[in-house]
Design a protein around this motif. Sequence first.
Motif, PDB file in Angstrom:
ATOM      1  N   HIS A   1       1.256   6.824  -6.903  1.00 49.89           N
ATOM      2  CA  HIS A   1       0.071   7.577  -7.189  1.00 49.89           C
ATOM      3  C   HIS A   1       0.719   9.137  -6.934  1.00 49.89           C
ATOM      4  CE1 HIS A   1      -3.856   9.091  -7.468  1.00 49.89           C
ATOM      5  NE2 HIS A   1      -3.777   9.671  -6.319  1.00 49.89           N
ATOM      6  N   GLU A   2       1.489   9.296  -5.949  1.00 53.42           N
ATOM      7  CA  GLU A   2       1.891  10.712  -5.610  1.00 53.42           C
ATOM      8  C   GLU A   2       2.757  11.150  -6.738  1.00 53.42           C
ATOM      9  OE1 GLU A   2       3.523  11.333  -1.919  1.00 53.42           O
ATOM     10  OE2 GLU A   2       1.724  10.664  -1.000  1.00 53.42           O
ATOM     11  N   VAL A   3       3.476  10.368  -7.090  1.00 54.02           N
ATOM     12  CA  VAL A   3       4.530  10.665  -8.421  1.00 54.02           C
ATOM     13  C   VAL A   3       3.744  10.868  -9.731  1.00 54.02           C
ATOM     14  CG1 VAL A   3       6.560   9.741  -9.983  1.00 54.02           C
ATOM     15  CG2 VAL A   3       6.699   9.320  -7.564  1.00 54.02           C
ATOM     16  N   ASN A   4       2.658  10.101  -9.931  1.00 57.44           N
ATOM     17  CA  ASN A   4       1.932  10.247 -10.982  1.00 57.44           C
ATOM     18  C   ASN A   4       1.167  11.871 -10.945  1.00 57.44           C
ATOM     19  OD1 ASN A   4       2.635   8.077 -12.227  1.00 57.44           O
ATOM     20  ND2 ASN A   4       0.960   6.575 -11.548  1.00 57.44           N
ATOM     21  N   LEU A   5       0.688  12.145  -9.714  1.00 53.88           N
ATOM     22  CA  LEU A   5      -0.057  13.245  -9.553  1.00 53.88           C
ATOM     23  C   LEU A   5       0.959  14.310 -10.000  1.00 53.88           C
ATOM     24  CD1 LEU A   5      -2.309  12.743  -6.578  1.00 53.88           C
ATOM     25  CD2 LEU A   5      -3.001  13.027  -8.921  1.00 53.88           C
ATOM     26  N   LEU A   6       2.154  14.275  -9.314  1.00 50.22           N
ATOM     27  CA  LEU A   6       3.180  15.509  -9.538  1.00 50.22           C
ATOM     28  C   LEU A   6       3.508  15.546 -11.098  1.00 50.22           C
ATOM     29  CD1 LEU A   6       5.535  14.855  -6.416  1.00 50.22           C
ATOM     30  CD2 LEU A   6       3.751  16.733  -6.712  1.00 50.22           C
ATOM     31  N   GLY A   7       3.619  14.488 -11.739  1.00 53.04           N
ATOM     32  CA  GLY A   7       4.057  14.466 -13.071  1.00 53.04           C
ATOM     33  C   GLY A   7       2.888  14.983 -14.033  1.00 53.04           C
ATOM     34  N   ALA A   8       1.813  14.691 -13.630  1.00 49.51           N
ATOM     35  CA  ALA A   8       0.381  15.457 -14.249  1.00 49.51           C
ATOM     36  C   ALA A   8       0.417  17.046 -14.012  1.00 49.51           C
ATOM     37  CB  ALA A   8      -0.766  14.780 -13.748  1.00 49.51           C
ATOM     38  N   GLU A   9       0.881  17.244 -12.573  1.00 46.75           N
ATOM     39  CA  GLU A   9       0.758  18.944 -12.331  1.00 46.75           C
ATOM     40  C   GLU A   9       1.911  19.474 -13.185  1.00 46.75           C
ATOM     41  OE1 GLU A   9       0.957  18.714  -8.180  1.00 46.75           O
ATOM     42  OE2 GLU A   9      -1.116  18.350  -7.712  1.00 46.75           O
ATOM     43  N   GLN A  10       2.915  18.971 -13.207  1.00 48.03           N
ATOM     44  CA  GLN A  10       4.008  19.510 -13.747  1.00 48.03           C
ATOM     45  C   GLN A  10       3.575  19.689 -15.380  1.00 48.03           C
ATOM     46  OE1 GLN A  10       7.695  17.352 -13.830  1.00 48.03           O
ATOM     47  NE2 GLN A  10       8.852  19.050 -14.008  1.00 48.03           N
ATOM     48  N   ARG A  11       3.071  18.828 -16.097  1.00 49.70           N
ATOM     49  CA  ARG A  11       2.780  18.940 -17.386  1.00 49.70           C
ATOM     50  C   ARG A  11       1.575  19.868 -17.632  1.00 49.70           C
ATOM     51  NH1 ARG A  11       3.268  13.281 -16.895  1.00 49.70           N
ATOM     52  NH2 ARG A  11       0.824  13.039 -16.792  1.00 49.70           N
ATOM     53  N   ILE A  12       0.756  19.976 -16.703  1.00 47.04           N
ATOM     54  CA  ILE A  12      -0.274  21.023 -16.689  1.00 47.04           C
ATOM     55  C   ILE A  12       0.462  22.334 -16.820  1.00 47.04           C
ATOM     56  CG2 ILE A  12      -2.418  21.993 -15.571  1.00 47.04           C
ATOM     57  CD1 ILE A  12      -3.087  19.164 -14.863  1.00 47.04           C
ATOM     58  N   ALA A  13       1.406  22.749 -15.761  1.00 39.23           N
ATOM     59  CA  ALA A  13       1.994  23.963 -15.641  1.00 39.23           C
ATOM     60  C   ALA A  13       2.769  24.277 -16.832  1.00 39.23           C
ATOM     61  CB  ALA A  13       2.980  23.758 -14.235  1.00 39.23           C
ATOM     62  N   HIS A  14       3.536  23.383 -17.397  1.00 36.74           N
ATOM     63  CA  HIS A  14       4.311  23.504 -18.659  1.00 36.74           C
ATOM     64  C   HIS A  14       3.359  23.934 -19.592  1.00 36.74           C
ATOM     65  CE1 HIS A  14       8.532  22.396 -17.288  1.00 36.74           C
ATOM     66  NE2 HIS A  14       8.041  21.550 -16.996  1.00 36.74           N
ATOM     67  N   ALA A  15       2.262  23.181 -20.163  1.00 39.05           N
ATOM     68  CA  ALA A  15       1.354  23.870 -21.035  1.00 39.05           C
ATOM     69  C   ALA A  15       0.778  24.993 -20.629  1.00 39.05           C
ATOM     70  CB  ALA A  15      -0.081  22.507 -20.901  1.00 39.05           C
ATOM     71  N   GLN A  16       0.515  25.303 -19.549  1.00 37.79           N
ATOM     72  CA  GLN A  16      -0.102  26.602 -19.192  1.00 37.79           C
ATOM     73  C   GLN A  16       1.206  27.657 -19.457  1.00 37.79           C
ATOM     74  OE1 GLN A  16      -1.512  26.340 -14.956  1.00 37.79           O
ATOM     75  NE2 GLN A  16      -3.360  25.609 -15.784  1.00 37.79           N
ATOM     76  N   ALA A  17       2.357  27.424 -18.821  1.00 36.43           N
ATOM     77  CA  ALA A  17       3.243  28.483 -19.374  1.00 36.43           C
ATOM     78  C   ALA A  17       3.546  28.608 -20.853  1.00 36.43           C
ATOM     79  CB  ALA A  17       4.630  28.039 -18.618  1.00 36.43           C
ATOM     80  N   ALA A  18       3.421  27.529 -21.557  1.00 41.08           N
ATOM     81  CA  ALA A  18       3.735  27.835 -23.254  1.00 41.08           C
ATOM     82  C   ALA A  18       2.611  28.482 -23.693  1.00 41.08           C
ATOM     83  CB  ALA A  18       3.758  26.333 -23.801  1.00 41.08           C
TER      84      ALA A  18
ATOM     85  N   GLY B   1       0.894  -1.064   0.207  1.00 34.55           N
ATOM     86  CA  GLY B   1      -0.103  -0.043  -0.153  1.00 34.55           C
ATOM     87  C   GLY B   1       0.919   1.216   0.076  1.00 34.55           C
ATOM     88  N   PHE B   2       1.901   1.161   0.594  1.00 31.70           N
ATOM     89  CA  PHE B   2       2.828   2.256   0.609  1.00 31.70           C
ATOM     90  C   PHE B   2       3.487   2.515  -0.650  1.00 31.70           C
ATOM     91  CE2 PHE B   2       7.140   3.989   1.549  1.00 31.70           C
ATOM     92  CZ  PHE B   2       6.829   5.345   1.996  1.00 31.70           C
ATOM     93  N   VAL B   3       3.813   1.614  -1.302  1.00 33.01           N
ATOM     94  CA  VAL B   3       4.332   1.591  -2.426  1.00 33.01           C
ATOM     95  C   VAL B   3       3.419   2.356  -3.657  1.00 33.01           C
ATOM     96  CG1 VAL B   3       5.525   0.575  -4.471  1.00 33.01           C
ATOM     97  CG2 VAL B   3       6.290  -0.011  -2.181  1.00 33.01           C
ATOM     98  N   ALA B   4       2.185   1.599  -3.511  1.00 36.79           N
ATOM     99  CA  ALA B   4       1.119   2.176  -4.343  1.00 36.79           C
ATOM    100  C   ALA B   4       0.728   3.662  -3.936  1.00 36.79           C
ATOM    101  CB  ALA B   4      -0.121   1.383  -4.106  1.00 36.79           C
ATOM    102  N   GLN B   5       0.868   4.018  -2.818  1.00 38.50           N
ATOM    103  CA  GLN B   5       0.651   5.486  -2.511  1.00 38.50           C
ATOM    104  C   GLN B   5       1.717   6.475  -3.070  1.00 38.50           C
ATOM    105  OE1 GLN B   5       0.386   6.186   1.744  1.00 38.50           O
ATOM    106  NE2 GLN B   5      -0.037   8.545   1.393  1.00 38.50           N
ATOM    107  N   GLN B   6       3.077   5.943  -3.044  1.00 37.96           N
ATOM    108  CA  GLN B   6       4.186   6.864  -3.383  1.00 37.96           C
ATOM    109  C   GLN B   6       3.873   6.769  -4.876  1.00 37.96           C
ATOM    110  OE1 GLN B   6       6.339   8.382  -1.749  1.00 37.96           O
ATOM    111  NE2 GLN B   6       5.125   7.805   0.293  1.00 37.96           N
TER     112      GLN B   6
END
Length: 60
Positions: A13-30, A6-11
């Motif tokens: 999931h958090e990495v996937n969320l951070l990656g999605a947030e980063q992609r959104i931020a890059h798209a907005q900046a562009a 469960g701990f690994v799955a949570q980690q």
Amino acid sequence: MDYSAGFVAQQVHEVNLLGAEQRIAHAQAAAEREAEAPAAGRGRRVRAPHRRFHLPQFAR
């Protein structure tokens, strides 16, 4: 064992969320850069040719 899985799955999931947030931020900046660009500067930019210079390989 269930706790560690469960701990690994949570980690993951958090990495996937951070990656999605980063992609959104890059798209907005562009989009913001595109909106702020002057109309005359929207043409195709000519880039310098990519050159690879020979670098000496040092002895290990």
